[in-house]
Design a protein around this motif. Structure first.
Motif, PDB file in Angstrom:
ATOM      1  N   GLU A 100       1.328  -0.926   0.271  1.00 42.93           N
ATOM      2  CA  GLU A 100       0.096   0.049   0.023  1.00 42.93           C
ATOM      3  C   GLU A 100       0.589   1.485  -0.026  1.00 42.93           C
ATOM      4  O   GLU A 100       0.357   2.204  -0.596  1.00 42.93           O
ATOM      5  N   ALA A 103       2.407   1.925  -3.283  1.00 40.88           N
ATOM      6  CA  ALA A 103       1.483   2.249  -3.942  1.00 40.88           C
ATOM      7  C   ALA A 103       0.914   3.586  -4.411  1.00 40.88           C
ATOM      8  O   ALA A 103       0.676   3.918  -5.290  1.00 40.88           O
ATOM      9  N   ALA A 104       0.848   4.006  -2.944  1.00 40.60           N
ATOM     10  CA  ALA A 104       1.241   5.721  -2.221  1.00 40.60           C
ATOM     11  C   ALA A 104       1.809   6.157  -2.432  1.00 40.60           C
ATOM     12  O   ALA A 104       2.100   7.751  -3.298  1.00 40.60           O
ATOM     13  N   GLU A 105       3.581   5.949  -3.374  1.00 45.04           N
ATOM     14  CA  GLU A 105       4.361   6.733  -3.741  1.00 45.04           C
ATOM     15  C   GLU A 105       4.216   6.042  -5.026  1.00 45.04           C
ATOM     16  O   GLU A 105       5.057   7.638  -5.739  1.00 45.04           O
ATOM     17  N   ARG A 107       1.927   6.553  -7.451  1.00 45.75           N
ATOM     18  CA  ARG A 107       0.888   7.513  -7.865  1.00 45.75           C
ATOM     19  C   ARG A 107       0.980   8.619  -7.309  1.00 45.75           C
ATOM     20  O   ARG A 107       1.231   9.602  -8.897  1.00 45.75           O
ATOM     21  N   GLN A 108       2.072   8.917  -6.630  1.00 43.30           N
ATOM     22  CA  GLN A 108       2.292  10.471  -6.125  1.00 43.30           C
ATOM     23  C   GLN A 108       3.600  10.260  -6.933  1.00 43.30           C
ATOM     24  O   GLN A 108       3.162  11.729  -7.643  1.00 43.30           O
ATOM     25  N   GLU A 110       3.422   9.298 -10.288  1.00 43.15           N
ATOM     26  CA  GLU A 110       2.627   9.440 -11.497  1.00 43.15           C
ATOM     27  C   GLU A 110       2.781   8.602 -12.164  1.00 43.15           C
ATOM     28  O   GLU A 110       3.056   8.340 -13.547  1.00 43.15           O
ATOM     29  N   ASP A 112       1.912   5.209 -14.175  1.00 43.91           N
ATOM     30  CA  ASP A 112       1.622   3.215 -14.592  1.00 43.91           C
ATOM     31  C   ASP A 112       1.613   2.906 -13.745  1.00 43.91           C
ATOM     32  O   ASP A 112       2.285   1.986 -13.714  1.00 43.91           O
ATOM     33  N   SER A 113      -0.003   1.414 -13.902  1.00 46.25           N
ATOM     34  CA  SER A 113       0.164   0.090 -12.716  1.00 46.25           C
ATOM     35  C   SER A 113       1.158  -0.499 -13.747  1.00 46.25           C
ATOM     36  O   SER A 113       2.071  -1.738 -13.134  1.00 46.25           O
TER      37      SER A 113
END
Length: 128
Positions: A100, A103-105, A107-108, A110, A112-113
């Protein structure tokens, strides 16, 4: 019943996680991995505190919280034991908080998965 030594634990002094929380997570992981089995004796609060150069109250707090969770039990004259019949988390569940945070990092940043999954796969040493 196996008696473990204080070398069972280590701490990361530069970590943002408090020392008691690091100890709790290590015990959870050791139980989930089967390295600590029901009835095993944990090292004394004093031994762990001396080995890690931390306040004994820090170790005591970790042990007490694990006892409250039902992972450890107190035995008079013996110390803290891994509780019989406890239901430790599965190993996969122990990885969720770390993933988690990653994943947050991501997203920060930007990312992509697909990029993140490819990087994680590379780190694991797997190939598709």
């Amino acid at each position: 019943m196996v008696t473990h030594t204080s070398s069972l634990f280590s701490i990361a002094t530069g970590s943002s996680d408090p020392i008691y929380r690091q100890l709790i997570e290590q015990v959870r992981r050791l139980i989930a991995a089967g390295a600590l089995k029901p009835g095993d004796v944990l090292p004394s609060v004093r031994d762990v505190a001396v080995a890690l150069a931390v306040n004994p109250m820090t170790v005591s707090k970790a042990y007490n919280m694990l006892e409250t969770e039902g992972l450890l039990s107190r035995a008079r004259g013996v110390g803290m034991l891994v509780a019989e019949g406890n239901k430790p988390q599965g190993r996969e569940n122990l990885l969720i908080p770390t993933l988690e945070r990653a994943a947050a990092e991501a997203r920060q940043l930007e990312l992509d998965s697909q990029t993140v999954i490819a990087l994680f796969t590379k780190i694991l040493g797997e190939t598709k």
